[in-house]
Design a protein around this motif. Structure first.
Motif, mmCIF file in Angstrom:
data_model
loop_
_atom_site.group_PDB
_atom_site.id
_atom_site.type_symbol
_atom_site.label_atom_id
_atom_site.label_comp_id
_atom_site.label_asym_id
_atom_site.label_seq_id
_atom_site.Cartn_x
_atom_site.Cartn_y
_atom_site.Cartn_z
ATOM 1 N N LEU A 1 -13.420 -1.263 -5.435
ATOM 2 C CA LEU A 1 -13.562 -1.442 -3.990
ATOM 3 C C LEU A 1 -12.397 -0.840 -3.207
ATOM 4 O O LEU A 1 -12.234 -1.112 -2.021
ATOM 5 C CB LEU A 1 -13.714 -2.926 -3.653
ATOM 6 C CG LEU A 1 -15.006 -3.587 -4.162
ATOM 7 C CD1 LEU A 1 -15.025 -5.066 -3.783
ATOM 8 C CD2 LEU A 1 -16.237 -2.880 -3.595
ATOM 9 N N GLY A 2 -11.591 -0.015 -3.882
ATOM 10 C CA GLY A 2 -10.575 0.735 -3.159
ATOM 11 C C GLY A 2 -9.142 0.284 -3.354
ATOM 12 O O GLY A 2 -8.240 0.813 -2.696
ATOM 13 N N GLY A 3 -8.906 -0.657 -4.252
ATOM 14 C CA GLY A 3 -7.539 -1.131 -4.452
ATOM 15 C C GLY A 3 -6.596 -0.046 -4.942
ATOM 16 O O GLY A 3 -5.430 0.019 -4.524
ATOM 17 N N ASP A 4 -7.093 0.824 -5.823
ATOM 18 C CA ASP A 4 -6.253 1.926 -6.297
ATOM 19 C C ASP A 4 -5.840 2.829 -5.132
ATOM 20 O O ASP A 4 -4.706 3.314 -5.070
ATOM 21 C CB ASP A 4 -7.002 2.756 -7.347
ATOM 22 C CG ASP A 4 -7.288 1.969 -8.618
ATOM 23 O OD1 ASP A 4 -6.468 1.106 -8.971
ATOM 24 O OD2 ASP A 4 -8.329 2.217 -9.244
ATOM 25 N N ALA A 5 -6.770 3.058 -4.209
ATOM 26 C CA ALA A 5 -6.467 3.897 -3.050
ATOM 27 C C ALA A 5 -5.436 3.221 -2.143
ATOM 28 O O ALA A 5 -4.550 3.892 -1.588
ATOM 29 C CB ALA A 5 -7.743 4.195 -2.266
ATOM 30 N N GLN A 6 -5.532 1.903 -2.003
ATOM 31 C CA GLN A 6 -4.564 1.187 -1.165
ATOM 32 C C GLN A 6 -3.156 1.292 -1.756
ATOM 33 O O GLN A 6 -2.176 1.500 -1.030
ATOM 34 C CB GLN A 6 -4.984 -0.277 -1.034
ATOM 35 C CG GLN A 6 -6.237 -0.481 -0.190
ATOM 36 C CD GLN A 6 -6.688 -1.937 -0.196
ATOM 37 O OE1 GLN A 6 -6.873 -2.538 -1.254
ATOM 38 N NE2 GLN A 6 -6.858 -2.498 0.995
ATOM 39 N N ILE A 7 -3.061 1.156 -3.073
ATOM 40 C CA ILE A 7 -1.748 1.264 -3.707
ATOM 41 C C ILE A 7 -1.266 2.706 -3.688
ATOM 42 O O ILE A 7 -0.068 2.967 -3.537
ATOM 43 C CB ILE A 7 -1.795 0.669 -5.126
ATOM 44 C CG1 ILE A 7 -1.994 -0.850 -5.018
ATOM 45 C CG2 ILE A 7 -0.515 0.993 -5.902
ATOM 46 C CD1 ILE A 7 -2.118 -1.575 -6.330
ATOM 47 N N ALA A 8 -2.189 3.669 -3.814
ATOM 48 C CA ALA A 8 -1.814 5.076 -3.690
ATOM 49 C C ALA A 8 -1.146 5.336 -2.341
ATOM 50 O O ALA A 8 -0.185 6.105 -2.248
ATOM 51 C CB ALA A 8 -3.044 5.972 -3.857
ATOM 52 N N ASP A 9 -1.654 4.692 -1.301
ATOM 53 C CA ASP A 9 -1.062 4.862 0.025
ATOM 54 C C ASP A 9 0.376 4.347 0.050
ATOM 55 O O ASP A 9 1.257 4.972 0.648
ATOM 56 C CB ASP A 9 -1.903 4.124 1.069
ATOM 57 C CG ASP A 9 -1.404 4.358 2.482
ATOM 58 O OD1 ASP A 9 -1.562 5.485 2.989
ATOM 59 O OD2 ASP A 9 -0.841 3.412 3.077
ATOM 60 N N LEU A 10 0.631 3.223 -0.608
ATOM 61 C CA LEU A 10 2.001 2.699 -0.690
ATOM 62 C C LEU A 10 2.916 3.693 -1.399
ATOM 63 O O LEU A 10 4.051 3.917 -0.986
ATOM 64 C CB LEU A 10 2.018 1.366 -1.451
ATOM 65 C CG LEU A 10 1.313 0.165 -0.828
ATOM 66 C CD1 LEU A 10 1.449 -1.040 -1.746
ATOM 67 C CD2 LEU A 10 1.875 -0.151 0.550
ATOM 68 N N VAL A 11 2.399 4.275 -2.486
ATOM 69 C CA VAL A 11 3.187 5.252 -3.239
ATOM 70 C C VAL A 11 3.526 6.448 -2.361
ATOM 71 O O VAL A 11 4.671 6.909 -2.309
ATOM 72 C CB VAL A 11 2.417 5.698 -4.502
ATOM 73 C CG1 VAL A 11 3.115 6.881 -5.171
ATOM 74 C CG2 VAL A 11 2.277 4.537 -5.489
ATOM 75 N N LEU A 12 2.531 6.976 -1.648
ATOM 76 C CA LEU A 12 2.753 8.148 -0.812
ATOM 77 C C LEU A 12 3.735 7.876 0.318
ATOM 78 O O LEU A 12 4.465 8.777 0.756
ATOM 79 C CB LEU A 12 1.420 8.622 -0.232
ATOM 80 C CG LEU A 12 0.439 9.236 -1.237
ATOM 81 C CD1 LEU A 12 -0.918 9.456 -0.596
ATOM 82 C CD2 LEU A 12 0.986 10.549 -1.790
ATOM 83 N N GLU A 13 3.775 6.636 0.795
ATOM 84 C CA GLU A 13 4.707 6.268 1.860
ATOM 85 C C GLU A 13 6.077 5.853 1.330
ATOM 86 O O GLU A 13 6.922 5.380 2.070
ATOM 87 C CB GLU A 13 4.115 5.124 2.689
ATOM 88 C CG GLU A 13 2.906 5.536 3.518
ATOM 89 C CD GLU A 13 2.439 4.441 4.449
ATOM 90 O OE1 GLU A 13 2.979 3.308 4.360
ATOM 91 O OE2 GLU A 13 1.566 4.721 5.272
ATOM 92 N N ARG A 14 6.290 6.054 0.015
ATOM 93 C CA ARG A 14 7.564 5.675 -0.644
ATOM 94 C C ARG A 14 7.829 4.187 -0.540
ATOM 95 O O ARG A 14 8.966 3.744 -0.507
ATOM 96 C CB ARG A 14 8.740 6.444 -0.073
ATOM 97 C CG ARG A 14 8.938 7.857 -0.633
ATOM 98 C CD ARG A 14 7.958 8.831 -0.164
ATOM 99 N NE ARG A 14 8.351 10.215 -0.525
ATOM 100 C CZ ARG A 14 7.617 11.274 -0.268
ATOM 101 N NH1 ARG A 14 6.440 11.138 0.366
ATOM 102 N NH2 ARG A 14 8.016 12.477 -0.622
ATOM 103 N N ARG A 15 6.746 3.399 -0.497
ATOM 104 C CA ARG A 15 6.888 1.942 -0.421
ATOM 105 C C ARG A 15 6.552 1.268 -1.744
ATOM 106 O O ARG A 15 6.565 0.048 -1.842
ATOM 107 C CB ARG A 15 5.990 1.402 0.693
ATOM 108 C CG ARG A 15 6.426 1.850 2.085
ATOM 109 C CD ARG A 15 5.337 1.564 3.109
ATOM 110 N NE ARG A 15 4.913 0.187 3.104
ATOM 111 C CZ ARG A 15 3.736 -0.252 3.548
ATOM 112 N NH1 ARG A 15 2.852 0.632 4.016
ATOM 113 N NH2 ARG A 15 3.437 -1.519 3.520
ATOM 114 N N CYS A 16 6.276 2.063 -2.775
ATOM 115 C CA CYS A 16 6.054 1.550 -4.126
ATOM 116 C C CYS A 16 6.706 2.539 -5.082
ATOM 117 O O CYS A 16 6.297 3.706 -5.131
ATOM 118 C CB CYS A 16 4.564 1.401 -4.425
ATOM 119 S SG CYS A 16 4.209 0.812 -6.098
ATOM 120 N N GLN A 17 7.715 2.082 -5.814
ATOM 121 C CA GLN A 17 8.532 2.993 -6.607
ATOM 122 C C GLN A 17 8.177 3.007 -8.101
ATOM 123 O O GLN A 17 8.560 3.929 -8.814
ATOM 124 C CB GLN A 17 10.020 2.615 -6.469
ATOM 125 C CG GLN A 17 10.596 2.842 -5.090
ATOM 126 C CD GLN A 17 10.191 1.772 -4.078
ATOM 127 O OE1 GLN A 17 9.901 0.631 -4.435
ATOM 128 N NE2 GLN A 17 10.174 2.155 -2.805
#
Length: 287
Positions: A219-235
């Motif tokens: 349901l899109g959870g991977d995409a939501q976390i991908a967004d965090l990664v791209l924003e440098r908010r998940c290391q």
């Protein structure tokens, strides 16, 4: 130890390209650990042209990718004997280059996951892995790697496919104190809920989630976390992937993987329990 090494053209076209930045950072560790490097043709040629790893006898040239060089690395992950069994593979991919989804590229990662070996697709992952192995070898800490271990200021993603959710829970239970040091933890769907229930059973405050939950993967959870990664908010991402089942949301999984490689200098990604546990053990030794 033997390491496979390949990099897409993007990562060795200029002096400041990712491959050269990586080698400048880890060359001392390569020499200290006496790592054998099996480098695919174009990657080897780029290293030689840049006069890096100068006269390092354990750097071996393999054929170009179009001549089967990457395919040979896949076979060596499985194991070919006679000094041809890799312990890990560094493959710096270009997320918009079609070759990143060629069969041999996908097979390299898949066989690393199946055989519990490190698949290092980002500069950050490779630097982190080298430091981990240095620590296990009893070598002094590399202060230039400190930023990868600043857990109190980092976000950690914990994701697992259905068959591996029990494995993720066991991993989190065994390493709960270390994982709790992260400023924030995020997860998808059921995995996140299961991890919260684990944390509450260990005395984590009942009114606080240990993991901030996003949608389930389909349901899109991977995409939501991908967004965090791209924003440098998940290391750091620990993603226990099941390579043995067809995945209906394969595109979402690839999206997260591409997000990680897009921020190659920032994001560390681990895809197997064995490698994740070895990192935890090294982190405790480093502390």
């Amino acid at each position: 130890m033997l390491i496979g090494l390949a990099a897409n053209r993007l990562h060795h076209q200029t002096e400041d390209a990712a491959l050269f930045a990586l080698l400048r950072a880890i060359e001392p560790g390569i020499r200290e650990l006496q790592l054998g490097l099996h480098a695919v043709g174009r990657t080897y040629d780029a290293i030689a042209a840049a006069d890096m790893l100068h006269r390092y006898p354990q750097l071996v040239r393999y054929p170009y990718g179009r001549e089967g060089g990457l395919m040979k690395l896949v076979a060596e992950v499985v194991g070919m004997g006679d000094g041809r069994t890799l312990d890990a593979a560094i493959y710096l991919t270009d997320p918009v280059d079609p070759s990143s989804i060629f069969p041999e590229a996908l097979a390299l990662k898949r066989q690393c996951v199946i055989h519990g070996k490190a698949f290092l697709s980002t500069v950050a992952s490779a630097r982190d892995w080298i430091e981990m192995e240095r620590i296990h070898a009893g070598l002094p800490q590399d202060r230039n790697a400190d930023r990868f271990h600043d857990y109190e200021n980092q976000t950690l993603a914990l994701i697992a496919h259905d068959a591996l959710k029990p494995q993720m829970l066991e991993f989190a239970a065994q390493n709960f104190t270390l994982l709790s040091r992260f400023r924030r933890r995020v997860g998808t769907g059921t995995t996140g809920q299961n991890l919260n229930e684990l944390a509450w059973s260990k005395g984590w405050p009942q009114d606080l989630p240990w993991v901030d939950r996003y949608n389930s993967g389909p349901l899109g959870g991977d995409a939501q976390i991908a967004d965090l990664v791209l924003e440098r908010r998940c290391q750091r991402v620990i993603f226990f992937e099941d390579p043995h089942v067809a995945r209906q949301h394969e595109a979402d999984i690839q999206l997260l993987e591409r997000a990680v490689t897009t921020v190659t200098h920032e994001a560390v990604c681990t895809t197997t329990l064995k490698v994740a546990q070895r990192w935890c053990d090294a982190a405790l030794l480093r502390a």
